[in-house]
Design an enzyme around this catalytic site. Structure first.
Site, short mmCIF file in Angstrom:
data_model
loop_
_atom_site.label_atom_id
_atom_site.label_comp_id
_atom_site.label_asym_id
_atom_site.label_seq_id
_atom_site.Cartn_x
_atom_site.Cartn_y
_atom_site.Cartn_z
N GLU A 188 0.91 -1.26 0.08
CA GLU A 188 -0.02 -0.13 -0.01
C GLU A 188 0.85 1.28 0.20
O GLU A 188 0.89 2.28 0.91
CB GLU A 188 -1.09 0.11 1.20
CG GLU A 188 -1.99 -1.13 1.06
CD GLU A 188 -3.04 -1.18 2.20
OE1 GLU A 188 -2.64 -0.50 3.53
OE2 GLU A 188 -3.99 -1.83 2.10
N GLU A 382 -5.16 -8.77 -0.72
CA GLU A 382 -5.95 -8.41 0.46
C GLU A 382 -7.31 -8.43 0.27
O GLU A 382 -7.54 -7.39 -0.69
CB GLU A 382 -5.45 -7.29 1.34
CG GLU A 382 -4.09 -7.45 1.95
CD GLU A 382 -3.49 -6.18 2.60
OE1 GLU A 382 -4.40 -5.56 3.30
OE2 GLU A 382 -2.24 -5.87 2.83
C1 BGP Z 1 -4.52 -3.10 5.32
C2 BGP Z 1 -2.99 -3.66 5.70
C3 BGP Z 1 -3.25 -4.92 6.14
C4 BGP Z 1 -4.25 -5.18 7.12
C5 BGP Z 1 -5.58 -4.67 6.38
C6 BGP Z 1 -6.85 -4.50 7.55
O1 BGP Z 1 -4.18 -1.66 4.99
O2 BGP Z 1 -2.02 -3.82 4.23
O3 BGP Z 1 -1.78 -5.03 7.09
O4 BGP Z 1 -4.22 -4.66 8.34
O5 BGP Z 1 -5.48 -3.39 6.01
O6 BGP Z 1 -6.80 -3.43 8.13
P1 BGP Z 1 -7.05 -3.73 9.78
O7 BGP Z 1 -6.16 -4.32 10.19
O8 BGP Z 1 -6.78 -2.03 10.30
O9 BGP Z 1 -8.35 -4.00 9.92
#
Ligand code: BGP
Length: 484
Positions: A188, A382
């Site tokens: 990201e 993701e």
């Molecule tokens: C993305 C990240 C991941 C993961 C995901 C879910 O931005 O790349 O690392 O964490 O978000 O977000 P969160 O964990 O804040 O629910």
């Protein structure tokens, strides 16, 4: 709906959210290790939600406490990875996306030689994955840079991080050349603007008033240069390697068909796509350079940078996808939180417990948009639903909501493939419960596998299968045909 033979079904995790062992075997502190537990997300000021200061860093380094800094303990993957990989193999994984914690390899980011214990750990992990027939997809920077680079240089604001990152990646390519084919440079990379410390080690209290955007875009340029340099290096060391960029796909619809709404929506989408533009096309879009100029942002580019970007373009485009949002010219439009963003609420979509708007069709829309723009292979690295799971008296967990979420999103990926999108893989976030990036909660659960650990670091760490485990296992066994 036909997924190609060899489609890379799997899941995705990040070192700082699963490994724990934050100070073991020579690992140095990372920016994640000073991230405190923050269950209440301040959606009006994400920068504050994620920000640290020199004082808060000093406080964190003054203690070995792990409960207050959940990313220090993760889910103890560092010691339990064989058990977890066996569960992923039981799911039928063809691939697992995971990251290498930079500070395990170079504890301060500037050592002359890498930390052998760190290199050996990941070699063991990758060999075990190969033994299980699971293809590693390795993220080199996933919100876990050495803290020393943040405190010494204010992170990627300083070009010194380019050399440090190249040294780190070179050591990884050399050591894992026979084990890892798929690499992703920055997780990201677009998120530097939204949480500068987590993504780029920028300590807000050190940035002069009103200079934050300037510093973030300069840091982003350094990351673009570093990504291009290591992509070229990877191709030299591992000729068969496939290197990908990775963005937060923040697909934005216009709140209405009013041209004013369409224009602000267009600007928001172009700002999101420019990060993949630079890494896939090898140059900044002219409209973005003009946007910098109109906003008084001067990104310092050294002679040769343009050539570096051109020579270091990536082989595939990967992205995270959780939700969509809308945009509107109306300053009073009701806004709702998303993955580190604040969008205008879409009245046609349901929301998760954390307010993220669930939009399976948006995934098809995003795949078509990206493939039409770039014509390079795509990978969804993701996609998942953070939810409050309930453990029944008999230990079972009926996460039908999560099955529904995945069923709908996988169906739309199949549609996109049938429309001609070259989608090569799908790694869900996350196959196993882990520490949330934005809040450091365990209670925001994503996994097909439950981990007995709560937000206060209490629990046995025992792993157990939710209903979605058997469901996803069948999806993989039938190559996406059986979503029932
Ligand atoms: C993305 C990240 C991941 C993961 C995901 C879910 O931005 O790349 O690392 O964490 O978000 O977000 P969160 O964990 O804040 O629910």
């Amino acid at each position: 709906m036909s997924f190609p033979e060899g489609f890379l079904w799997g899941g995705a995790v990040a070192a700082n959210q699963v490994e724990g062992a934050w100070n073991e075997d020579g690992k140095g502190p990372s920016v994640a290790d000073v991230a405190s537990y923050k269950p209440k997300v301040d959606v009006t000021n994400y920068a504050a939600q994620w920000a640290v200061s020199d004082a808060s860093i000093a406080d964190a380094l003054a203690t070995d406490d792990v409960a207050a800094y959940p990313k220090r303990h993760g889910i103890d993957f560092y010691h339990r990875y064989k058990e977890d990989l066996a569960l992923f193999a039981e799911l039928g994984f063809k691939a697992l996306r995971l990251s290498i914690a930079w500070a395990r390899i170079f504890p301060t980011g500037e050592e002359d030689e890498p930390n052998e214990a760190g290199l050996a750990f990941y070699e063991d992990v990758f060999r075990e994955m190969r033994r299980l027939g699971i293809e590693p997809i390795v993220t080199l920077s996933h919100y876990e840079m050495p803290l020393a680079l943040a405190t010494k240089y204010n992170g990627w604001a300083d070009r010194a991080c380019v050399e440090a990152f190249c040294r780190f990646c070179h050591a990884c390519f050399e050591r894992y050349r026979d084990l890892v084919t798929y690499w992703i440079t920055f997780n990201e990379i677009d998120s530097v603007i939204r949480h500068p410390f987590t993504t780029a080690g920028i300590i807000e209290s050190r940035v002069p008033e009103g200079q934050m955007k300037q510093v973030c875009y300069q840091a982003m340029h350094h990351q673009f240069v570093a990504s291009a340099l290591v992509t070229a290096d990877c191709h030299r060391i591992i000729p068969t390697a496939k290197v990908g960029c990775m963005i937060t796909k923040l697909t934005c619809y216009s709140r209405t068909c009013a041209p004013e709404d369409e224009l602000v929506t267009q600007a928001r989408n172009l700002e999101n796509l420019f990060y993949s533009d630079v890494q896939i096309r090898g140059a900044y879009p002219p409209l973005i350079l003009k946007m910098f100029e109109r906003n008084g942002i001067h990104v310092e580019m050294e002679p040769g940078d343009a050539e570096i970007l051109k020579a270091g373009t990536v082989d595939f485009c990967s992205f995270s996808y959780y939700m969509t949002m809308t945009e509107s010219a109306d300053p009073d439009a009701e806004r709702t939180p998303g993955n580190t963003v604040l969008g205008v609420k879409n009245p046609y979509l349901p929301s998760s417990d954390w307010g993220w708007q669930i939009d399976p069709l948006g995934l098809r829309y995003s795949l078509i948009e990206l493939y039409d723009r770039y014509q390079v292979p795509l990978m969804v690295v993701e996609n998942g639903l953070g939810a409050k799971d309930v453990v029944e008296a008999d230990g079972s967990i009926h996460d039908d909501y999560r099955i529904d979420y995945f069923r709908q999103h996988i169906r739309e990926m199949g549609e996109a493939i049938d429309e001609g999108v070259d989608l090569i893989g799908y790694t869900t976030w996350a196959p196993i419960d882990l520490v949330s990036a934005s809040t450091s909660q365990m209670s925001k659960r994503y996994g097909f596998i439950y981990v007995d650990l709560d937000d206060d670091n209490n629990g046995t760490l025992a792993r157990s299968k939710k209903d979605s485990f058997a469901w996803y296992q069948r999806v993989i066994q039938t190559n996406g045909a059986d979503l029932s």
